[in-house]
Scaffold this active site. Structure first.
Site, PDB file in Angstrom:
ATOM      1  N   ARG A 120       2.932  -8.153  13.126  1.00 14.03           N
ATOM      2  CA  ARG A 120       1.470  -8.490  13.467  1.00 14.03           C
ATOM      3  C   ARG A 120       1.237  -9.944  12.834  1.00 14.03           C
ATOM      4  O   ARG A 120       0.455 -10.756  13.619  1.00 14.03           O
ATOM      5  CB  ARG A 120       0.665  -7.574  12.305  1.00 14.03           C
ATOM      6  CG  ARG A 120       0.463  -6.338  12.783  1.00 14.03           C
ATOM      7  CD  ARG A 120      -0.037  -5.472  11.737  1.00 14.03           C
ATOM      8  NE  ARG A 120      -1.360  -5.757  11.187  1.00 14.03           N
ATOM      9  CZ  ARG A 120      -1.576  -5.359  10.003  1.00 14.03           C
ATOM     10  NH1 ARG A 120      -0.818  -4.407   9.034  1.00 14.03           N
ATOM     11  NH2 ARG A 120      -2.730  -5.610   9.413  1.00 14.03           N
ATOM     12  N   ARG A 153       2.902   3.778   4.773  1.00 15.58           N
ATOM     13  CA  ARG A 153       2.686   4.309   6.103  1.00 15.58           C
ATOM     14  C   ARG A 153       3.573   3.245   7.159  1.00 15.58           C
ATOM     15  O   ARG A 153       3.972   2.244   6.525  1.00 15.58           O
ATOM     16  CB  ARG A 153       1.357   3.858   6.466  1.00 15.58           C
ATOM     17  CG  ARG A 153       0.360   5.165   6.064  1.00 15.58           C
ATOM     18  CD  ARG A 153      -0.958   5.020   6.624  1.00 15.58           C
ATOM     19  NE  ARG A 153      -1.870   5.920   5.992  1.00 15.58           N
ATOM     20  CZ  ARG A 153      -3.036   5.859   5.671  1.00 15.58           C
ATOM     21  NH1 ARG A 153      -3.807   4.770   5.681  1.00 15.58           N
ATOM     22  NH2 ARG A 153      -3.887   6.989   5.098  1.00 15.58           N
ATOM     23  N   ARG A 202       0.949  -1.279   0.137  1.00 17.45           N
ATOM     24  CA  ARG A 202       0.175   0.009  -0.014  1.00 17.45           C
ATOM     25  C   ARG A 202       0.914   1.311   0.056  1.00 17.45           C
ATOM     26  O   ARG A 202       1.597   1.271   0.632  1.00 17.45           O
ATOM     27  CB  ARG A 202      -0.933  -0.026   0.913  1.00 17.45           C
ATOM     28  CG  ARG A 202      -1.723   1.056   1.119  1.00 17.45           C
ATOM     29  CD  ARG A 202      -3.037   0.952   2.095  1.00 17.45           C
ATOM     30  NE  ARG A 202      -2.500   0.762   3.557  1.00 17.45           N
ATOM     31  CZ  ARG A 202      -3.312   1.010   4.582  1.00 17.45           C
ATOM     32  NH1 ARG A 202      -4.787   1.062   4.436  1.00 17.45           N
ATOM     33  NH2 ARG A 202      -2.844   0.950   5.671  1.00 17.45           N
TER      34      ARG A 202
END
Ligand SMILES: [Zn+2]
Length: 218
Positions: free
Chosen positions: A173, A162, A129
């Site tokens: 994660r 980001r 992204r």
């Protein structure tokens, strides 16, 4: 005919998209835990306000608050034909609390569908992204790239990655998810509820596999 299923899978496995589409197709409730929490907080319900106190402190919302919220949804009219749980349970304690809740409601899970996606593919999806610094438009390096590398199609601004999407953060994660979920897969396999589908390939092919897995007699 009812469908009561839970979709399990790591972040980036694509279970949210499938849950939304199949819930519409089957006429059942799509209950995504994150959305449920955000809506309850925004609506200022008693449970939402309680959840907000934890979220404001950066703490996890306790399982019993989440379970009470789920009880309201699963006992409501839009869940009469069933539900797809998306993002819950994540731990054995949550799975046990869910089983108790469903028992109280006179219901049970039919199937737990695990979306199996390899780590290289998850990393590709989760780190690709890019966001425009100027207008906030988002792109994905492989699935939705800008015409010119690093430049926003909409405004010509500079694209950046980001912090949440950086590889080191994403790996953390995924590690947390694997640690929590591996025991959960065993838990549902023992109860003969687990069906694993490949979460890689065309969306329609994955949907067919999930449809078959979720409605098969076990
Ligand atoms: Zn832009």
């Amino acid at each position: 005919m009812s469908v009561r299923v839970a979709f399990l899978g790591p972040p980036g496995a694509g279970k949210g998209t499938q849950a939304r589409d199949l819930a519409r197709e089957w006429g059942v409730l799509h209950l995504a835990t994150g959305d449920m929490l955000r809506e309850a907080v925004a609506a200022g319900t008693p449970l939402g306000l309680e959840a907000k106190r934890y979220m404001d402190q950066g703490a996890l919302v306790p399982d019993d608050v989440i379970i009470m919220m789920m009880a309201e949804h699963l006992g409501a009219a839009d869940a009469v034909r069933g539900f797809i749980l998306d993002g819950f349970p994540r731990t054995i304690a949550q799975a046990e609390a869910l089983a108790r809740l469903l028992k109280d409601l006179g219901q049970a899970l039919d199937t737990v569908v695990y979306f199996d996606v390899g780590e290289p593919e998850l990393l590709r999806r989760l780190t690709g992204r890019r966001v425009c610094r100027a207008c906030g438009h988002t792109y994905h390096q492989t699935s939705n790239p800008p015409t010119r590398e690093g430049i926003c199609d909409a405004c010509g601004g500079e694209l950046s990655q980001r912090e949440d999407d950086r590889e080191a953060t994403v790996r953390k994660r995924l590690d947390v998810y694997q640690r929590q979920t591996a025991p959960l897969l065993g838990y549902y396999r023992q109860r003969n509820l687990l069906a694993s589908v490949t979460g890689e390939g065309p969306v329609a092919t994955i949907r067919d596999a999930v449809r078959t897995a979720a409605r098969a007699e076990r």
